[in-house]
Every structure is written in C-alpha cells, then in structure tokens.
Design a protein around this motif. Structure first.
Motif, PDB file in Angstrom:
ATOM      1  N   ARG A   1      44.351  38.105  36.417  1.00 17.40           N
ATOM      2  CA  ARG A   1      45.304  37.579  37.404  1.00 17.40           C
ATOM      3  C   ARG A   1      46.614  38.330  37.241  1.00 17.40           C
ATOM      4  O   ARG A   1      46.779  39.103  36.301  1.00 17.40           O
ATOM      5  N   HIS A   2      47.535  38.130  38.149  1.00 18.50           N
ATOM      6  CA  HIS A   2      48.799  38.865  38.138  1.00 18.50           C
ATOM      7  C   HIS A   2      49.586  38.583  36.861  1.00 18.50           C
ATOM      8  O   HIS A   2      49.759  37.434  36.475  1.00 18.50           O
ATOM      9  N   VAL A  39      44.948  42.393  42.412  1.00 14.31           N
ATOM     10  CA  VAL A  39      45.611  42.611  41.134  1.00 14.31           C
ATOM     11  C   VAL A  39      45.817  44.115  40.944  1.00 14.31           C
ATOM     12  O   VAL A  39      44.931  44.905  41.240  1.00 14.31           O
ATOM     13  N   SER A  86      46.354  34.455  44.509  1.00 16.05           N
ATOM     14  CA  SER A  86      44.996  34.986  44.315  1.00 16.05           C
ATOM     15  C   SER A  86      44.504  35.765  45.533  1.00 16.05           C
ATOM     16  O   SER A  86      43.514  36.483  45.449  1.00 16.05           O
TER      17      SER A  86
END
Length: 196
Positions: free
Chosen positions: A85-86, A109, A105
């Motif tokens: 995830r980021h 990414v 989301s």
C-alpha cells in the motif's frame, strides 16, 4: 533436548555471499521488506561512485556484481520495490481524495527506494543529496473521482518530489534489538497542512 534452529535471516546471511557489512545489512533489510512488510518486485542496487562535487551516482543491479575500484566504504546499497500500500500520500493529494470520496486503494502504488543504514552511521547532507541526484523522478499519479451529478468524473493529477525511505537497523549486541525502523525522507520542502 533439541537444539535451536537458526532464524530465517541467520540462515539467509550464512548462505549469501555478501562482500561487506553494508551489503549484509542491505540483504537483511530486503528480507524484512519482503517477509515482514510484504513488498514485491524487490531489487538490490549498488551506487558505486564515490561522492564528489561533480559526479552523480549510477545504479546497477547487484546481481551483475558491477563494482567500482573505490573502497567498499563508498559503496551504497539501495533497495527498490513495490509496497503493498502507499507509503506516503502528500497532504494536498490526501485532501483531494477525501473531498472527492476516492479511496487511496484506487491509485496505483509507486515504486519506492530504500536506503539501508546502521544506527551508528553518520551521513552528511552532501551524501544524501548525492543519493537523491541518482534517483529517478516519480511518476505522475492520475486519479478520477466517481461521476458527479452531471455525470462527469473529476480528474486530478499529482507528482510527488523524489522520496527515499531510510531503513535504520539497530543490531543485536550494540544497544539494539535487531528491529528495522523506517523513515521517509523527501527532496525539497513539504509545506505544512492547514487545518480546516
């Protein structure tokens, strides 16, 4: 009585032909990113030119074992990979996402760069600038909101400044417990977010 099995990282380091403590540290951090934090597409790079006023680092995959004739103390290892995830979302982009009811989301990414460091290492601003000069520019993030009442989706584009994640490892026996702590370092300034 059964003997204790070595840990996964001990086995990895024993079976890896690392040429220096810095390379062993990079392998340990890469293992942590892969198995503890579920990063994918991990690659280990070397920056093998010594810093000077006119040179910028060049990266080459470590599997090619391209090494310069400079001393090992001038070799820097970087890890590149995709987090699940980021790792960081700029406050301005985050504000737009919240205002337009877009989940983070829904954005792809981006590849991150990680610099493994030991707790006792001392780095100068010049050395960090040298590493940043060798990093590639970040991709533009393009986000679409859900269609509004008029049926048209709002579009937003954002480009982050270069970013480096510092992986600080406190080794066992030197006042640390082997924990890897991650810090985000960005090129330039990030303005403070206004409340409200």
């Amino acid at each position: 009585m059964s003997s204790l099995e070595p840990s996964a990282i001990s086995t990895l380091l024993a079976n890896t032909t690392t040429k220096s403590p810095r390379e062993a540290l990079a392998v340990e951090v890469l293992h942590n990113l892969q198995h503890q934090h579920r990063w994918t597409d991990l690659k280990l790079f070397t920056v093998s030119s010594p810093p000077s006023e006119t040179s910028t680092p060049t990266t080459s995959p470590s599997r090619s074992r391209a090494r310069s004739k400079s001393p090992a103390s001038n070799t820097v290892f970087l890890i590149s990979g995709l987090p699940p995830r980021h790792s960081y979302i700029h406050p301005d982009l985050q504000k737009w996402l919240i205002k337009n009811d877009v989940n983070e989301s829904e954005m792809d990414v981006q590849r991150e760069w990680v610099l493994p460091l030991s707790l006792g290492e001392k780095w100068t601003l010049k050395q960090f600038c040298w590493v940043f000069d060798g990093l590639v520019e970040r991709d533009v993030v393009k986000v679409d909101s859900e269609p509004c009442e008029d049926g048209v989706a709002k579009k937003f584009e954002w480009k982050d400044s270069k970013r480096l994640i510092l992986a600080m490892l406190a080794h066992n026996g030197f006042g640390g417990d082997g924990t890897v702590t991650y810090y985000i370092m960005q090129e330039g300034e990030v303005k403070p977010r206004q409340n409200g």
